[in-house]
Scaffold this motif. Structure first.
Motif, short mmCIF file in Angstrom:
data_model
loop_
_atom_site.label_atom_id
_atom_site.label_comp_id
_atom_site.label_asym_id
_atom_site.label_seq_id
_atom_site.Cartn_x
_atom_site.Cartn_y
_atom_site.Cartn_z
N ILE A 1 75.96 13.29 11.61
CA ILE A 1 75.91 13.82 12.98
C ILE A 1 75.35 15.24 12.98
O ILE A 1 74.46 15.58 13.77
CB ILE A 1 77.32 13.81 13.63
CG1 ILE A 1 77.83 12.37 13.73
CG2 ILE A 1 77.28 14.46 15.01
CD1 ILE A 1 79.29 12.26 14.10
N MET A 2 75.87 16.07 12.06
CA MET A 2 75.41 17.46 12.03
C MET A 2 73.95 17.55 11.59
O MET A 2 73.22 18.44 12.04
CB MET A 2 76.29 18.29 11.09
CG MET A 2 77.72 18.51 11.57
SD MET A 2 77.87 19.08 13.30
CE MET A 2 76.89 20.58 13.29
N ALA A 3 73.50 16.63 10.74
CA ALA A 3 72.09 16.61 10.34
C ALA A 3 71.21 16.40 11.57
O ALA A 3 70.13 17.01 11.69
CB ALA A 3 71.84 15.52 9.31
N TYR B 1 76.55 20.48 -2.02
CA TYR B 1 77.72 21.00 -2.71
C TYR B 1 79.00 20.61 -1.98
O TYR B 1 80.01 20.27 -2.60
CB TYR B 1 77.64 22.53 -2.83
CG TYR B 1 76.67 23.00 -3.88
CD1 TYR B 1 77.03 23.08 -5.22
CD2 TYR B 1 75.36 23.36 -3.53
CE1 TYR B 1 76.13 23.50 -6.19
CE2 TYR B 1 74.45 23.77 -4.49
CZ TYR B 1 74.84 23.84 -5.81
OH TYR B 1 73.95 24.24 -6.77
N LEU B 2 78.95 20.63 -0.64
CA LEU B 2 80.13 20.29 0.14
C LEU B 2 80.57 18.84 -0.09
O LEU B 2 81.76 18.53 0.04
CB LEU B 2 79.88 20.52 1.63
CG LEU B 2 80.06 21.95 2.13
CD1 LEU B 2 79.63 22.08 3.58
CD2 LEU B 2 81.51 22.40 1.98
N VAL C 1 80.00 26.63 8.41
CA VAL C 1 80.37 26.78 9.83
C VAL C 1 79.38 27.69 10.54
O VAL C 1 78.96 27.42 11.68
CB VAL C 1 81.81 27.32 9.96
CG1 VAL C 1 82.12 27.69 11.42
CG2 VAL C 1 82.82 26.29 9.47
N LEU C 2 78.97 28.77 9.88
CA LEU C 2 77.99 29.70 10.47
C LEU C 2 76.66 29.00 10.73
O LEU C 2 76.06 29.16 11.80
CB LEU C 2 77.78 30.90 9.54
CG LEU C 2 78.93 31.90 9.44
CD1 LEU C 2 78.66 32.90 8.32
CD2 LEU C 2 79.13 32.64 10.76
N LEU C 3 76.21 28.21 9.77
CA LEU C 3 74.93 27.50 9.94
C LEU C 3 75.01 26.48 11.07
O LEU C 3 74.12 26.39 11.91
CB LEU C 3 74.54 26.81 8.63
CG LEU C 3 74.21 27.71 7.44
CD1 LEU C 3 74.00 26.87 6.18
CD2 LEU C 3 72.98 28.56 7.71
N ARG D 1 66.92 23.24 6.05
CA ARG D 1 66.81 23.18 4.59
C ARG D 1 68.01 23.83 3.90
O ARG D 1 68.56 23.29 2.95
CB ARG D 1 65.52 23.88 4.14
CG ARG D 1 64.25 23.18 4.52
CD ARG D 1 64.00 21.93 3.71
NE ARG D 1 63.73 22.22 2.32
CZ ARG D 1 63.52 21.29 1.39
NH1 ARG D 1 63.58 20.02 1.73
NH2 ARG D 1 63.27 21.62 0.14
N ILE D 2 68.40 25.01 4.41
CA ILE D 2 69.55 25.71 3.80
C ILE D 2 70.82 24.87 3.97
O ILE D 2 71.61 24.70 3.04
CB ILE D 2 69.73 27.11 4.42
CG1 ILE D 2 68.53 28.00 4.09
CG2 ILE D 2 71.03 27.75 3.93
CD1 ILE D 2 68.51 29.32 4.83
N TRP D 3 71.00 24.34 5.18
CA TRP D 3 72.18 23.51 5.46
C TRP D 3 72.21 22.27 4.57
O TRP D 3 73.26 21.89 4.05
CB TRP D 3 72.19 23.11 6.93
CG TRP D 3 73.33 22.21 7.31
CD1 TRP D 3 74.58 22.57 7.69
CD2 TRP D 3 73.31 20.76 7.33
NE1 TRP D 3 75.35 21.46 7.95
CE2 TRP D 3 74.60 20.34 7.73
CE3 TRP D 3 72.34 19.81 7.05
CZ2 TRP D 3 74.94 19.00 7.86
CZ3 TRP D 3 72.68 18.47 7.17
CH2 TRP D 3 73.95 18.07 7.57
#
Length: 218
Positions: A139-141, A162-163, A102-104, A154-156
């Motif tokens: 969508i978030m990508a 994992y998600l 959520v933070l990312l 990259r981090i997301w």
């Protein structure tokens, strides 16, 4: 005094990573042969062979018989999914993972609110959501890419591998929330963006936690 074998092996892994970066190699590219690597790294062939075997076991490279060794796309790596099934047995770990995600995602949206040249891309995304039935990660990508922060993306991307273990339903939230986020981004309406974002994440994450509990009971 000679270095322990494990240290030599780790150092070779580091050097292989460095030359892949320096040579601009990416997924699908061929890497030098074991003999060429040994010469380039000034290392024994047995140590290079061990390092390559470890990378192959991790799913980072693949050997094609008679053709050579190639870099694999880490997103195809089943190791993340396997590790996830163990790591995510802990409910606290799941909650931490969701919170970090959520933070990312919210930071990507903040960056997008500061940009003025994404109008056409946002319009195309809104059309794609309606016509192609895009899932949450797709969508978030796109939002991540439009935020134009490579490290954030990259981090997301790694986190969401994992998600995927717990968020199996990518269409659990109505498309209207995504459309409102896009409208808010286009009109620079921060309140609309984040009210819609936190509503959809609350619904989606509650569903993921319930799904995770259900899987543990099976």
């Amino acid at each position: 005094m000679t270095e322990p074998k494990s240290k030599v092996y780790i150092e070779i892994l580091r050097q292989i990573r460095s030359f892949i970066h320096e040579d601009g190699l990416s997924a699908g590219d061929k890497i030098p042969s074991e003999r060429e690597l040994a010469e380039r790294l000034n290392a024994g062939r047995s140590s290079v062979r061990e390092a390559l075997r470890a990378l192959e076991l991790l799913g980072m490279i693949e050997t094609r018989r008679g053709d050579g060794t190639y870099i694999k796309d880490f997103r195809e790596n089943a190791l993340v999914e396997i590790l996830g099934t163990f790591i995510l047995q802990d409910k606290n770990a799941i909650a931490d993972l969701i919170e970090m995600n959520v933070l990312l995602e919210s930071n990507a949206l903040k960056l997008l609110l500061e940009k003025d040249n994404n109008g056409e891309e946002l319009k195309n995304l809104a059309i794609a959501i309606q016509k192609q039935n895009l899932g949450h990660m797709e969508i978030m990508a796109k939002f991540m890419q439009l935020s134009d922060n490579y490290l954030l993306l990259r981090i997301w991307t790694v986190l969401n591998e994992y998600l995927k273990v717990i968020q199996t339903d990518q269409h659990s939230v109505s498309a209207i929330f995504y459309e409102k986020i896009i409208d808010g981004l286009a009109s620079k309406d921060e309140k609309m963006v984040f009210e819609s974002f936190y509503t959809l994440t609350s619904k989606k994450n509650s569903s993921a936690l319930v799904s995770s509990d259900r899987q543990k009971k099976l």
